[in-house]
Design a protein around this motif. Structure first.
Motif, short mmCIF file in Angstrom:
data_model
loop_
_atom_site.label_atom_id
_atom_site.label_comp_id
_atom_site.label_asym_id
_atom_site.label_seq_id
_atom_site.Cartn_x
_atom_site.Cartn_y
_atom_site.Cartn_z
N GLY A 1 38.01 18.18 40.12
CA GLY A 1 38.47 19.45 40.34
C GLY A 1 37.38 20.43 40.58
N VAL A 2 37.78 21.57 40.38
CA VAL A 2 36.63 22.57 40.40
C VAL A 2 36.54 23.49 39.14
CG1 VAL A 2 37.25 22.63 43.01
CG2 VAL A 2 38.49 24.26 41.33
N THR A 3 35.57 24.04 39.21
CA THR A 3 35.35 25.29 38.11
C THR A 3 35.25 26.60 39.01
OG1 THR A 3 32.69 25.02 38.26
CG2 THR A 3 34.16 23.93 36.67
N VAL A 4 35.82 27.47 38.37
CA VAL A 4 35.94 28.73 38.93
C VAL A 4 35.62 29.84 38.18
CG1 VAL A 4 37.68 30.63 39.89
CG2 VAL A 4 38.17 28.20 40.24
N THR A 5 34.95 31.00 38.69
CA THR A 5 34.46 32.22 37.78
C THR A 5 34.73 33.19 38.45
OG1 THR A 5 32.78 30.88 36.37
CG2 THR A 5 32.34 33.53 36.78
N ASP B 1 44.67 30.49 30.17
CA ASP B 1 43.29 30.16 30.48
C ASP B 1 42.60 31.50 30.90
OD1 ASP B 1 43.90 27.51 29.93
OD2 ASP B 1 44.04 26.85 31.89
N LEU B 2 43.47 32.54 31.01
CA LEU B 2 42.86 33.68 31.74
C LEU B 2 42.57 34.86 30.77
CD1 LEU B 2 44.71 33.71 34.99
CD2 LEU B 2 42.38 33.08 34.77
N LEU C 1 36.19 28.21 34.53
CA LEU C 1 37.19 27.75 34.07
C LEU C 1 37.25 26.41 35.03
CD1 LEU C 1 40.19 27.72 32.99
CD2 LEU C 1 40.90 29.19 34.89
N PHE C 2 37.87 25.21 34.46
CA PHE C 2 37.89 24.18 35.23
C PHE C 2 39.53 23.92 35.66
CE2 PHE C 2 39.50 19.32 35.09
CZ PHE C 2 38.79 19.06 36.15
N ILE C 3 39.75 23.74 36.75
CA ILE C 3 41.07 23.45 37.42
C ILE C 3 41.36 22.07 38.03
CG2 ILE C 3 42.73 24.46 39.01
CD1 ILE C 3 41.37 26.82 38.79
N PRO C 4 41.96 21.25 37.68
CA PRO C 4 42.06 19.97 37.89
C PRO C 4 42.60 20.02 39.44
CG PRO C 4 43.94 20.26 36.68
CD PRO C 4 43.17 21.49 36.50
N ALA D 1 34.02 29.30 43.43
CA ALA D 1 34.57 27.89 42.72
C ALA D 1 33.42 27.02 43.28
CB ALA D 1 35.70 27.48 43.50
N ALA D 2 33.32 26.03 42.45
CA ALA D 2 32.29 25.06 42.60
C ALA D 2 33.09 23.61 42.28
CB ALA D 2 30.93 25.18 41.65
N PRO D 3 32.53 22.47 42.96
CA PRO D 3 32.85 21.23 42.71
C PRO D 3 32.57 20.62 41.39
CG PRO D 3 31.72 21.52 44.98
CD PRO D 3 31.44 22.66 44.24
N ALA D 4 33.75 20.36 41.00
CA ALA D 4 33.36 19.58 39.58
C ALA D 4 34.25 18.24 39.46
CB ALA D 4 33.90 20.19 38.38
N GLU D 5 33.78 17.34 38.67
CA GLU D 5 34.39 16.10 38.55
C GLU D 5 35.93 16.24 38.33
OE1 GLU D 5 34.00 11.59 36.39
OE2 GLU D 5 32.63 13.15 35.76
#
Length: 394
Positions: free
Chosen positions: A132-136, A175-176, A200-203, A126-130
């Motif tokens: 929330g986070v984005t996950v791969t 989403d998966l 995938l963006f997760i709030p 996961a990486a930080p995103a505005e």
């Protein structure tokens, strides 16, 4: 206003599970061949309220205690180990969803019979995103994914500053991507496929730090006073998942005794297997092991339920013993089933003879990373010897 839910007693829920046994037995082979539960089985489990056991009362759930989970799952496993396993798996991520903020729970439990699948394996990044986070990543062994509404996932978050750490998040199944790779020797009917996320963006409100959850911290205000949500994750998971293997061992005993009348022991003078002293020893040995397994399963549930009501802190020895009891139930159930399977003769390898499926299902359970008898015994012994546990999963 949500109408007041009538909470069934433990005995009523166990009776409901028992009534499902013939249906589960009827569809067990179909579920094996199709590598997922039959839709009629899922519908019947839903109608019986099995998926409501860990759902909050304010959403129409039962908030059942651990002893109820053990007894209901054990009864279901008499019919089909895969059906019991999926039910118990839904209870764990469903409980984990109750750790999230109340507004997230409003979304997750918006439907009357929400089913949440999940995992404890941090096999994604996961990486930080505005916001929330984005996950791969990819998660394996997602039991019940075909019939789930949400998945609880684990990923390793790499923040802009500081060390990486695992997070827990909730994601709609829509989403998966589901990868139909469940080609196995046991628990075939669980449909434990893999799921995949790509950028995938997760709030943020649907993301929690896993170390905090493992320590019993929750973001829910409305669940704070409920006893079942005050127990740490791993003892909760142990008590939630011990019932299926206990029930499988009981099913092995029932299946063996059902075939016993009239069976010979081929190439011997015994016209009836029931008359052979070796059979008496095997049946007694298996029955005693199942009794011992039941003791450890109920001791585990009692520990979890007592600590939940007290709201007291968990000692490290208690946490380790919870996993040790889980492993002991698995070991004893596997040993009992192996005795009965060995005594069932060559004709038991036919697919229409239940004990061969039961044996494979028990073996599959015993290989689960969190249920493996050796792993759990080593952890318990390590803690008893005064050493720190070498895992976060305690």
């Amino acid at each position: 206003m949500v109408p007041k839910t009538v909470i069934p007693t433990r005995e009523q829920l166990v009776d409901r599970a028992a009534e499902l046994v013939p249906l589960l037995q009827k569809h067990a082979r179909w579920s094996e061949e199709n590598r997922r539960l039959h839709d009629e089985v899922v519908e019947a489990l839903s109608d019986a309220g099995i998926f409501k056991l860990r759902r909050p009362k304010r959403y129409g759930g039962y908030e059942a205690d651990a002893r109820t989970l053990v007894d209901v799952a054990a009864e279901l496993a008499r019919g089909d180990g895969s059906a019991s396993w999926v039910a118990s798996v839904y209870w764990i991520p469903g409980w984990m969803a109750c750790m999230f903020p109340d507004e997230v729970q409003d979304e997750v439990f918006a439907t009357p019979d929400t089913r949440v699948c999940g995992t404890l394996s941090p096999s994604a990044m996961a990486a930080p995103a505005e916001g929330g986070v984005t996950v791969t990543g990819k998660w394996q062994f997602i039991s019940g994914a075909h019939h789930a509404d949400w998945q609880e996932i684990i990923a390793i978050l790499v923040p802009q500053e500081g060390d990486p750490y695992p997070i827990m998040a909730l994601v709609p199944m829509s989403d998966l991507l589901i990868v139909d790779d469940w080609q196995t020797s046991g628990l075939k009917g669980t449909g434990s496929v893999s799921t995949v996320a790509r950028d995938l963006f997760i709030p943020q409100e649907r993301v929690l730090p896993l170390p905090a959850v493992l320590q019993g911290q929750t973001a829910s205000k409305k669940n704070a006073e409920s006893a079942i949500y005050r127990v740490p994750l791993l003892p909760t998971a142990a008590a939630s998942s011990v019932g299926p293997v206990l029930g499988l061992a009981r099913a092995a005993g029932e299946a063996f005794l059902k075939r016993l009348p009239g069976r010979k022991i081929t190439y011997t003078a015994y016209e009836s297997q029931r008359e052979a002293p070796i059979t008496h020893l095997q049946v007694a040995d298996a029955a005693q092991k199942i009794d011992q397994a039941e003791f450890h399963a109920h001791r585990l549930a009692t520990l979890v339920d007592t600590k939940a009501v007290e709201g007291s802190d968990w000692k490290i020895e208690e946490r380790a013993r919870a996993r040790a009891d889980l492993g002991t139930v698995v070991r004893l159930s596997r040993e009992a089933t192996e005795i009965l399977a060995t005594a069932s003769g060559g004709s038991s390898i036919y697919l229409d003879v239940p004990i061969q499926r039961i044996s494979r299902d028990v073996q599959a359970v015993s290989l689960h990373a969190l249920m493996h008898p050796n792993t759990n015994a080593e952890l318990y012994g390590r803690v008893l010897c005064g050493l720190e546990p070498n895992t976060l999963y305690i």
